[in-house]
Design a protein around this motif. Structure first.
Motif: not given
Ligand code: NAP
Length: 248
Positions: A38-41, A90-92, A155-157, A190-192
């Motif tokens: 999306l934003s990390s060019a 589909h991971n986003a 929402n996420y669940s 373990q991620t951002d």
């Protein structure tokens, strides 16, 4: 020869974390890789270079997963450049965590649109391509909270539970055309996305994990490799938890 030699994979949200690890694992196993962000060019450019250094074709596309139009444009471009799509991951995904009574409509909509509506968008564009090819593997990145729910993540669940039902429906609709659809349900990786949690919360998670450690993006990439490969040729409509034996 790699497990994915000759295959083309499209991975959404691959500039960081789990998506990035899957892109690298797939390329190591011989797949050509199209991916989105999306934003990390600059991270996308870096990843493209790393993938190409592994000897495969790689292209990064800026494409907002929550947009139906952008998903369809993306898939048209990937087909033009790569000729086919064998694997869709589909991971986003995003989080906007808070307790239900504090959750705004905007927080609900952002998560549902980016995590779940996006899956409809990309499946609607990719499934016909795979059906025409008479084969393909679709992998949705769900979560253990999509199975068990989580306080502070309604929402996420809900979005991740939706992916599980979607995968089962796609498996039933497209199975006759040789298209498989499955989910991965990661636990605490373990991620951002999880870096924002306090040390205290992190420690309490680990206490509840049988393997007594947080997962790595590479742990999840191993499951994605299995599901994307012909090793999983008779596996569809399933959800594989990758959570180190997290207690519910
Ligand atoms: P992350 O480090 O936050 O990375 C998210 C990725 O998704 C980034 O590449 C980001 O691109 C991309 N993205 C976000 N919104 C997007 C949009 N609208 N359109 C296109 N791309 C978008 O996340 P992660 O921890 O690797 O998680 C990856 C997936 O696994 C998510 O679906 C998440 O829900 C799921 N998951 C994670 C965990 C965990 O513990 N980490 C557990 C269970 C499930 P930019 O870099 O351009 O923003």
């Amino acid at each position: 020869m790699g497990l994915l030699a000759g295959k083309v994979a499209l991975i959404t949200g691959a500039t960081r974390g789990i998506g990035r690890a899957i892109a690298l694992k797939y390329a190591q196993e011989g797949a050509d890789v199209a991916f989105t962000y999306l934003s990390s060019a600059s991270a996308a450019e870096e990843l493209t270079n790393e993938l190409e250094a592994l000897g495969v074709k790689a292209v990064g596309y800026r494409s907002d997963a929550s947009s139906y139009e952008e998903a369809h444009t993306l898939v048209g471009e990937v087909q033009k450049t790569f000729g086919k799509i064998d694997i869709l991951v589909h991971n986003a995904g995003i989080t906007r965590d808070t307790l239900l009574m504090r959750m705004s409509e905007e927080m609900w909509d952002a998560v549902i649109n980016t995590n779940l509506k996006s899956a409809f968008n990309i499946t609607h564009a990719v499934a016909p391509v795979m059906a025409r090819q008479r084969g393909g593997s679709i992998i949705y990145m769900s979560s253990v909270v999509g199975i068990g729910g989580n306080a502070g993540q309604a929402n996420y669940s809900a979005s991740k539970a939706g992916l599980i039902a979607l995968s089962k429906s796609v498996a039933k609709e497209f199975g006759a055309r040789g298209v498989r659809a499955n989910c991965i349900a990661p636990g605490f990786i373990q991620t951002d996305m999880t870096a924002v949690l306090s040390d205290e919360i992190r420690a309490s998670f680990v206490e509840n994990i049988s393997l007594r450690r947080a997962g790595t993006p590479e742990d999840v990439a191993g499951v994605a490799l299995f599901l994307g490969s012909d090793l999983a040729g008779y596996v569809t409509g399933q959800t594989i938890a990758c959570c180190g034996g997290m207690k519910g």
